[in-house]
Scaffold this motif. Structure first.
Motif, PDB file in Angstrom:
ATOM      1  N   SER A 259       0.819  -1.098  -0.065  1.00 47.76           N
ATOM      2  CA  SER A 259      -0.038   0.079  -0.199  1.00 47.76           C
ATOM      3  C   SER A 259       1.015   1.308   0.043  1.00 47.76           C
ATOM      4  O   SER A 259       1.921   1.283   0.549  1.00 47.76           O
ATOM      5  CB  SER A 259      -1.025  -0.041   1.328  1.00 47.76           C
ATOM      6  OG  SER A 259      -1.759   0.776   1.253  1.00 47.76           O
ATOM      7  N   LEU A 260       0.350   2.321  -0.816  1.00 49.12           N
ATOM      8  CA  LEU A 260       1.165   3.466  -0.651  1.00 49.12           C
ATOM      9  C   LEU A 260       0.680   4.557   0.354  1.00 49.12           C
ATOM     10  O   LEU A 260       1.077   5.670   0.622  1.00 49.12           O
ATOM     11  CB  LEU A 260       0.951   4.322  -1.913  1.00 49.12           C
ATOM     12  CG  LEU A 260       1.462   3.411  -3.140  1.00 49.12           C
ATOM     13  CD1 LEU A 260       1.397   4.119  -4.331  1.00 49.12           C
ATOM     14  CD2 LEU A 260       2.986   3.103  -2.974  1.00 49.12           C
ATOM     15  N   ARG A 261      -0.588   4.173   0.908  1.00 47.93           N
ATOM     16  CA  ARG A 261      -1.296   4.953   2.219  1.00 47.93           C
ATOM     17  C   ARG A 261      -1.398   4.359   3.487  1.00 47.93           C
ATOM     18  O   ARG A 261      -1.206   3.123   3.553  1.00 47.93           O
ATOM     19  CB  ARG A 261      -2.843   5.215   1.502  1.00 47.93           C
ATOM     20  CG  ARG A 261      -2.716   5.762   0.349  1.00 47.93           C
ATOM     21  CD  ARG A 261      -2.330   7.408   0.220  1.00 47.93           C
ATOM     22  NE  ARG A 261      -3.111   7.989   1.111  1.00 47.93           N
ATOM     23  CZ  ARG A 261      -4.124   8.885   0.578  1.00 47.93           C
ATOM     24  NH1 ARG A 261      -4.842   8.784  -0.673  1.00 47.93           N
ATOM     25  NH2 ARG A 261      -4.940   9.546   1.337  1.00 47.93           N
ATOM     26  N   GLY A 262      -1.469   5.277   4.512  1.00 45.36           N
ATOM     27  CA  GLY A 262      -1.632   4.738   5.815  1.00 45.36           C
ATOM     28  C   GLY A 262      -0.528   3.866   6.323  1.00 45.36           C
ATOM     29  O   GLY A 262      -0.558   2.957   7.098  1.00 45.36           O
ATOM     30  N   ARG A 263       0.779   4.446   5.909  1.00 40.86           N
ATOM     31  CA  ARG A 263       1.875   3.636   6.282  1.00 40.86           C
ATOM     32  C   ARG A 263       2.825   4.211   7.143  1.00 40.86           C
ATOM     33  O   ARG A 263       3.667   5.041   7.087  1.00 40.86           O
ATOM     34  CB  ARG A 263       2.966   3.534   4.904  1.00 40.86           C
ATOM     35  CG  ARG A 263       2.304   2.710   3.836  1.00 40.86           C
ATOM     36  CD  ARG A 263       1.938   1.348   4.242  1.00 40.86           C
ATOM     37  NE  ARG A 263       3.009   0.722   4.713  1.00 40.86           N
ATOM     38  CZ  ARG A 263       3.826  -0.183   3.767  1.00 40.86           C
ATOM     39  NH1 ARG A 263       3.538  -0.296   2.549  1.00 40.86           N
ATOM     40  NH2 ARG A 263       5.017  -0.674   4.182  1.00 40.86           N
ATOM     41  N   GLY A 264       2.242   3.997   8.560  1.00 41.02           N
ATOM     42  CA  GLY A 264       2.893   4.702   9.671  1.00 41.02           C
ATOM     43  C   GLY A 264       4.244   3.857   9.849  1.00 41.02           C
ATOM     44  O   GLY A 264       5.243   4.476  10.587  1.00 41.02           O
ATOM     45  N   ASP A 265       4.447   2.798   9.363  1.00 36.33           N
ATOM     46  CA  ASP A 265       5.601   2.103   9.579  1.00 36.33           C
ATOM     47  C   ASP A 265       6.816   2.638   8.715  1.00 36.33           C
ATOM     48  O   ASP A 265       7.794   2.250   8.945  1.00 36.33           O
ATOM     49  CB  ASP A 265       5.568   0.587   9.138  1.00 36.33           C
ATOM     50  CG  ASP A 265       4.913   0.414   7.734  1.00 36.33           C
ATOM     51  OD1 ASP A 265       4.220   1.170   7.443  1.00 36.33           O
ATOM     52  OD2 ASP A 265       5.218  -0.599   7.294  1.00 36.33           O
ATOM     53  N   LYS A 266       6.527   3.386   7.857  1.00 39.52           N
ATOM     54  CA  LYS A 266       7.486   4.064   6.846  1.00 39.52           C
ATOM     55  C   LYS A 266       7.864   5.442   7.192  1.00 39.52           C
ATOM     56  O   LYS A 266       8.524   6.268   6.845  1.00 39.52           O
ATOM     57  CB  LYS A 266       6.910   4.106   5.635  1.00 39.52           C
ATOM     58  CG  LYS A 266       6.839   2.618   5.016  1.00 39.52           C
ATOM     59  CD  LYS A 266       7.874   2.478   3.692  1.00 39.52           C
ATOM     60  CE  LYS A 266       7.747   1.057   3.238  1.00 39.52           C
ATOM     61  NZ  LYS A 266       7.989   0.944   2.091  1.00 39.52           N
ATOM     62  N   ARG A 267       7.112   5.954   8.385  1.00 37.31           N
ATOM     63  CA  ARG A 267       7.478   7.315   8.812  1.00 37.31           C
ATOM     64  C   ARG A 267       9.047   7.489   9.226  1.00 37.31           C
ATOM     65  O   ARG A 267       9.176   6.721  10.015  1.00 37.31           O
ATOM     66  CB  ARG A 267       6.487   7.714   9.846  1.00 37.31           C
ATOM     67  CG  ARG A 267       6.742   9.116  10.442  1.00 37.31           C
ATOM     68  CD  ARG A 267       5.565   9.410  11.078  1.00 37.31           C
ATOM     69  NE  ARG A 267       4.574  10.557  10.245  1.00 37.31           N
ATOM     70  CZ  ARG A 267       3.818  11.097  10.817  1.00 37.31           C
ATOM     71  NH1 ARG A 267       3.586  11.438  12.233  1.00 37.31           N
ATOM     72  NH2 ARG A 267       3.181  11.983  10.086  1.00 37.31           N
TER      73      ARG A 267
ATOM     74  N   CYS B  96      -7.322  11.312   9.576  1.00 39.26           N
ATOM     75  CA  CYS B  96      -7.384   9.819   9.886  1.00 39.26           C
ATOM     76  C   CYS B  96      -6.171   9.049   9.446  1.00 39.26           C
ATOM     77  O   CYS B  96      -5.717   8.223  10.250  1.00 39.26           O
ATOM     78  CB  CYS B  96      -8.629   9.265   8.900  1.00 39.26           C
ATOM     79  SG  CYS B  96      -8.584   7.439   9.061  1.00 39.26           S
ATOM     80  N   GLU B  97      -5.746   9.425   8.548  1.00 38.38           N
ATOM     81  CA  GLU B  97      -4.184   8.914   8.100  1.00 38.38           C
ATOM     82  C   GLU B  97      -3.099   9.343   8.822  1.00 38.38           C
ATOM     83  O   GLU B  97      -2.176   8.630   9.140  1.00 38.38           O
ATOM     84  CB  GLU B  97      -4.036   9.470   6.537  1.00 38.38           C
ATOM     85  CG  GLU B  97      -2.901   8.394   5.827  1.00 38.38           C
ATOM     86  CD  GLU B  97      -2.886   8.764   4.252  1.00 38.38           C
ATOM     87  OE1 GLU B  97      -3.565   9.517   3.949  1.00 38.38           O
ATOM     88  OE2 GLU B  97      -2.107   7.945   3.837  1.00 38.38           O
ATOM     89  N   GLU B  98      -3.431  10.748   9.528  1.00 40.40           N
ATOM     90  CA  GLU B  98      -2.250  11.006  10.191  1.00 40.40           C
ATOM     91  C   GLU B  98      -2.317  10.210  11.612  1.00 40.40           C
ATOM     92  O   GLU B  98      -1.166  10.126  12.289  1.00 40.40           O
ATOM     93  CB  GLU B  98      -2.488  12.544  10.665  1.00 40.40           C
ATOM     94  CG  GLU B  98      -1.860  13.428   9.585  1.00 40.40           C
ATOM     95  CD  GLU B  98      -0.552  13.290   8.969  1.00 40.40           C
ATOM     96  OE1 GLU B  98       0.210  12.988  10.121  1.00 40.40           O
ATOM     97  OE2 GLU B  98      -0.234  13.139   7.917  1.00 40.40           O
ATOM     98  N   ARG B  99      -3.558   9.776  11.929  1.00 41.04           N
ATOM     99  CA  ARG B  99      -3.686   8.898  13.169  1.00 41.04           C
ATOM    100  C   ARG B  99      -3.166   7.712  12.943  1.00 41.04           C
ATOM    101  O   ARG B  99      -2.368   6.984  13.909  1.00 41.04           O
ATOM    102  CB  ARG B  99      -5.157   8.856  13.495  1.00 41.04           C
ATOM    103  CG  ARG B  99      -5.882  10.220  14.212  1.00 41.04           C
ATOM    104  CD  ARG B  99      -7.012   9.693  14.941  1.00 41.04           C
ATOM    105  NE  ARG B  99      -8.191   9.134  14.125  1.00 41.04           N
ATOM    106  CZ  ARG B  99      -8.944   9.929  13.345  1.00 41.04           C
ATOM    107  NH1 ARG B  99      -8.887  11.465  13.750  1.00 41.04           N
ATOM    108  NH2 ARG B  99      -9.709   9.541  12.613  1.00 41.04           N
TER     109      ARG B  99
END
Lengths: 95, 385
Positions: free
Chosen positions: A87-95, B215-218
């Motif tokens: 996925s390119l979105r919702g990637r907290g692991d890539k921050r 939402c994505e920032e959370r």
């Protein structure tokens, strides 16, 4: 022949409407037109296969939109899913 | 086109005629549950919020509780408080009373405590049940219908069949003058640019992008990959690979009409038309939020055959997956697997969903209703103190 659906002319994946065995041919339908494709491995109902070779790091396109990026080369007729797409979105692991 | 319902004193229309017990705080659940055992035909809206909450989280819980009480499917409410909580029974009763429906309060810490409260509550319920039983169904057009839409246990058949067919039914409700609310902010990530094109104003467009961004920032603040939480393991087993793929299929359930506004979780819209509710995708919270917006009926599009229901609003479940239709038919109200068999178009299937919506509004029980399946769960966005 078993059927697969292509949602948009820009797509590089199709969705299978049956479980399909290795080397089975399927009819991939896009609206009124269709092509015949050879499936290269066992793929389950509702899962996707590559309509052409997709190189590592390329976009995967379904509904005419980007749904993710490949993490390895995917050959035509092979399963496209979580093992070779990210996925390119919702990637907290890539921050 | 007519459906029958129960007119309420504020002119709204209920398609069910419930009496409900609404605890203002989780500590009062036990009293609500006991009263519910005494009166099994009453809805017990037990939940886990109402005190020890801060700021936006407290406001959201209060707004949702008020919205649940105001839902027109409820003829009368017994609000049960402890007397020490931050969201008080009196506050909820005052807000819900603006609809002029029957509202009674019960406060456990009033003189006499539990032993005095139980008979007092019984008397109130008895009175409201008798009163509500005298209301008759009468025919209405669809202008006072608010339809909630949710998808759950999504697989790749959802985006191809049940979501677009549900979208057709949604469009028909709007063309008939009604209101449609769909939501699940995580499940428009990657598809927001398509939905934004239908925003009725620049303000609506900006609010939609802001909701997705927040939402994505959370998710990012958690340091985690969203995958595994959304798409969930059941979605991945069903062929969904990424949140983008899930979202591109999910937005189809809202149909193709202009988007009139973005609502906060549980917020009641002030106009007619299509609205997006900013909230989670998880089923109990999403359904509870839709009931709080005033949705009298909910359509639930499912690939894998979720048994989902909720207490206040009948939930109509639709599947386009032939295996699900065959194996879990007991969960499904409208089987549209005919689309994948090439026997029916998405448009025709959407027409059948709309027809079932009219039947259910007029009193036909859904599968989840006959099971009595469902719960209230309010989306909690802050710490409990």
């Amino acid at each position: 022949m078993k059927i697969a659906i292509i949602m948009d002319p820009k797509d590089n994946v199709a969705t299978l409407l049956s479980d399909v065995e290795k080397d089975e041919m399927v009819q991939a339908r896009l609206g009124e037109t269709s092509t015949e494709e050879r499936i290269q491995e066992l793929i389950r109902f509702g899962h996707k296969f590559a309509l052409s070779r997709i190189h590592k790091g390329a976009n995967v396109v379904k509904y005419g939109e980007i749904i993710g990026r490949t993490t390895q080369d995917i050959d035509k007729g092979h399963h496209v899913h979580v093992h070779n797409v990210e996925s390119l979105r919702g990637r907290g692991d890539k921050r | 086109m007519k459906i029958t319902g129960y007119v309420r004193p504020d002119g709204s229309v209920g398609y069910r005629n419930h009496i409900a017990i609404l605890p203002s705080v989780s500590c009062a659940n036990d009293v609500a549950l006991r009263m519910g055992r005494m009166y099994p035909n009453v809805l017990v809206l037990a939940h886990r919020q109402g005190c020890g909450q801060l700021g936006n989280d407290k406001d959201q819980a209060a707004r949702t509780l008020v919205g649940l009480g105001k839902n027109p499917n409820i003829a009368g409410v017994l609000v049960v408080g402890m007397g020490c909580e931050s969201i008080t029974a009196q506050y909820l009763a005052d807000e819900i009373s603006k609809t002029k429906k029957m509202v009674k309060t019960l406060v456990v810490l009033d003189k006499g405590g539990l032993t005095a409260a139980l008979p007092k509550g019984a008397k109130a319920l008895d009175l409201m049940l008798r009163q509500a039983s005298q209301t008759k169904r009468i025919p209405f057009d669809l202008k006072r219908l608010t339809l909630g839409i949710k998808c759950g246990l999504t697989d790749t058949t959802s985006g191809i069949t049940s979501n677009p067919a549900t979208g057709i039914a949604a469009d028909m409700v709007i063309e008939s003058g009604g209101t449609v609310i769909f939501g699940e902010t995580p499940e428009i990530i990657g598809a927001e640019h398509i939905l934004a094109k239908r925003a009725a104003s620049r303000d609506v467009k900006e609010r939609l992008y802001r909701a997705v961004n927040d939402c994505e920032e959370r998710v990012k603040a958690s340091g985690m990959d969203i995958r595994g939480a959304n798409p969930a393991p059941g979605n991945i087993a069903g062929g969904i690979t990424t949140i983008e793929e899930k979202s591109l299929g999910a937005i189809k359930k809202g149909g193709r009409k202009p988007l009139q506004g973005v609502l906060s979780y549980g917020e009641i819209p002030k106009r007619k038309g299509l609205f997006f509710m900013d909230g989670p995708g998880r089923t109990p919270e999403a359904l509870t939020g839709l009931s709080a917006t005033g949705a009298q009926i909910i359509i639930f599009s499912t690939g894998g055959g979720s048994p989902a229901g909720t207490l206040i609003s009948p939930v109509i479940k639709v599947t386009g997956n032939p295996h699900t239709a065959q194996q879990l038919g007991g969960h499904i109200d409208v089987d549209i697997s005919s689309i994948l068999r090439g026997e029916e178009t998405v448009e025709k299937a959407g027409g059948r969903i709309f027809k079932e919506l009219l039947n259910v509004a007029s009193g036909k029980a859904t599968k989840a209703e006959t099971f009595g399946y469902g719960m209230i769960s309010i989306w909690n966005i802050g710490p409990h103190m």
